[in-house]
Design a protein around this motif. Structure first.
Motif, PDB file in Angstrom:
ATOM      1  N   GLY A  69      48.675  39.118  45.177  1.00  0.00           N
ATOM      2  CA  GLY A  69      48.032  39.297  46.648  1.00  0.00           C
ATOM      3  C   GLY A  69      49.095  39.436  47.604  1.00  0.00           C
ATOM      4  N   GLU A  70      48.915  40.016  48.643  1.00  0.00           N
ATOM      5  CA  GLU A  70      49.931  40.228  49.899  1.00  0.00           C
ATOM      6  C   GLU A  70      50.297  38.835  50.319  1.00  0.00           C
ATOM      7  N   GLU A  71      49.577  38.050  50.517  1.00  0.00           N
ATOM      8  CA  GLU A  71      50.031  36.921  51.208  1.00  0.00           C
ATOM      9  C   GLU A  71      50.638  35.592  50.393  1.00  0.00           C
ATOM     10  N   PHE A  72      50.317  35.584  48.873  1.00  0.00           N
ATOM     11  CA  PHE A  72      50.533  34.555  48.151  1.00  0.00           C
ATOM     12  C   PHE A  72      51.166  34.942  46.767  1.00  0.00           C
ATOM     13  N   GLY A  73      51.641  36.462  46.614  1.00  0.00           N
ATOM     14  CA  GLY A  73      52.564  36.810  45.541  1.00  0.00           C
ATOM     15  C   GLY A  73      51.568  36.832  44.123  1.00  0.00           C
ATOM     16  N   GLN A  74      52.306  36.693  43.210  1.00  0.00           N
ATOM     17  CA  GLN A  74      51.758  36.921  41.762  1.00  0.00           C
ATOM     18  C   GLN A  74      51.453  35.799  40.812  1.00  0.00           C
ATOM     19  N   GLU A  75      50.302  35.933  39.986  1.00  0.00           N
ATOM     20  CA  GLU A  75      50.126  34.862  39.059  1.00  0.00           C
ATOM     21  C   GLU A  75      49.854  35.841  37.739  1.00  0.00           C
ATOM     22  N   ARG A  76      50.606  35.564  36.711  1.00  0.00           N
ATOM     23  CA  ARG A  76      49.971  36.004  35.403  1.00  0.00           C
ATOM     24  C   ARG A  76      50.141  37.537  35.628  1.00  0.00           C
ATOM     25  N   ALA A  77      50.952  38.132  36.284  1.00  0.00           N
ATOM     26  CA  ALA A  77      50.794  39.643  36.632  1.00  0.00           C
ATOM     27  C   ALA A  77      51.077  40.597  35.193  1.00  0.00           C
ATOM     28  N   GLU A  78      51.219  39.678  33.934  1.00  0.00           N
ATOM     29  CA  GLU A  78      51.347  40.551  32.737  1.00  0.00           C
ATOM     30  C   GLU A  78      50.147  40.276  32.089  1.00  0.00           C
ATOM     31  N   ALA A  79      49.279  39.932  32.689  1.00  0.00           N
ATOM     32  CA  ALA A  79      47.669  39.760  32.010  1.00  0.00           C
ATOM     33  C   ALA A  79      47.030  41.082  31.762  1.00  0.00           C
ATOM     34  N   GLU A  80      46.129  41.284  30.916  1.00  0.00           N
ATOM     35  CA  GLU A  80      45.598  42.756  30.498  1.00  0.00           C
ATOM     36  C   GLU A  80      44.830  42.836  31.983  1.00  0.00           C
ATOM     37  N   TYR A  81      44.215  42.160  32.363  1.00  0.00           N
ATOM     38  CA  TYR A  81      43.301  42.312  33.869  1.00  0.00           C
ATOM     39  C   TYR A  81      43.981  41.643  34.858  1.00  0.00           C
ATOM     40  N   VAL A  82      44.171  42.345  35.881  1.00  0.00           N
ATOM     41  CA  VAL A  82      45.050  41.818  36.988  1.00  0.00           C
ATOM     42  C   VAL A  82      44.071  42.160  38.421  1.00  0.00           C
TER      43      VAL A  82
END
Length: 259
Positions: A69-82
């Motif tokens: 997300g623009e405001e709060f960055g990445q979480e599990r960006a390596e997941a199959e579905y993002v």
């Protein structure tokens, strides 16, 4: 699972973000500047609250999915579905009370966007696509989105958010295209791309985009028959300098000048 399995959930994300944002629109709200010195990049409580609301819903429903997300960055960006979220694309228009902004939501699978949506809750319009087809839903009902034919630059209507957002070299390159088109207009952010998908304009040229600015729009544009690439003809999903065109002839002519 395919993108269509997520369509109803994406509508839920659009609804919760819209309900969060609308009470802030056209009110006196605090504005923070997250840009470097001399480059105004506003963010509001509406941006942050909407992204948090969407993140909460995604975490609760699909805890194994990633989020960017623009405001709060990445979480599990390596997941199959993002999920890729831009809670208010067009914040400058938003703080000025202009309705040419929207919430952008993409679902990517293995890094490729498989579904995208732009929601404008104030006008009650949604533009969505899966790369094969695209759809409009709004006060006038529901219809398929389709770009219009355009023979060349001399017949084209061109949009960019603002040439002032470009550096000097990119602005000079943009002008080469602008000098050839029938009509050039500024403003619009994500709304301009949706107007291209809807068959009202022919060309959008931008620079400095982030992935969350463009990834949600790619399935809509492609589903409506548009071509969207970087200025050098490569994939547009990483952002940067992007050109979207309604017709292959216009895209080729613009690319020749932009390269």
């Amino acid at each position: 699972m395919t993108a269509i399995d997520f369509a109803a959930f994406i509508d839920q994300l659009a609804a919760v973000s819209g309900e969060t944002i609308l009470p802030f629109f056209r009110t006196s709200l605090g504005i923070d500047d997250k840009g470097p010195a001399g480059h105004f990049d506003p963010v509001t409580a509406a941006d942050r609250a909407a992204e948090q609301a969407m993140r909460t819903l995604i975490r609760r429903t699909f805890p194994e999915h990633g989020i960017i997300g623009e405001e709060f960055g990445q979480e599990r960006a390596e997941a199959e579905y993002v999920w890729v979220l831009d809670p208010i694309d067009g914040t400058k228009s938003f703080i000025a009370g202009m309705p040419v902004w929207g919430t952008l939501i993409a679902l990517t699978r293995l890094g490729e966007p498989v579904f995208g949506l732009m929601n404008q809750p104030f006008t009650r319009e949604l533009f969505s696509g899966d790369g094969l087809a695209a759809e409009y839903r709004g006060p006038a009902g529901k219809r398929k989105l389709r770009t219009r034919p355009c023979a060349g630059l001399s017949d084209a209507i061109l949009f960019t958010t603002s040439p002032l957002l470009m550096d000097e070299n990119d602005r000079a390159t943009f002008r080469k295209v602008e000098e050839r088109v029938k009509l050039s207009r500024y403003g619009g952010d994500c709304y301009a791309y949706c107007m291209l998908a809807a068959g009202h304009i022919d060309l959008v040229i931008e620079t400095g985009l982030k992935p969350y600015d463009i990834l949600p729009l790619i399935p809509i544009l492609n589903g409506a028959g548009a071509i969207v690439t970087s200025w050098d003809g490569g994939p547009a999903g990483l952002g940067g300098a992007v050109v979207a065109a309604s017709d292959p002839r216009v895209h080729a002519a613009a690319l020749e000048l932009l390269r």
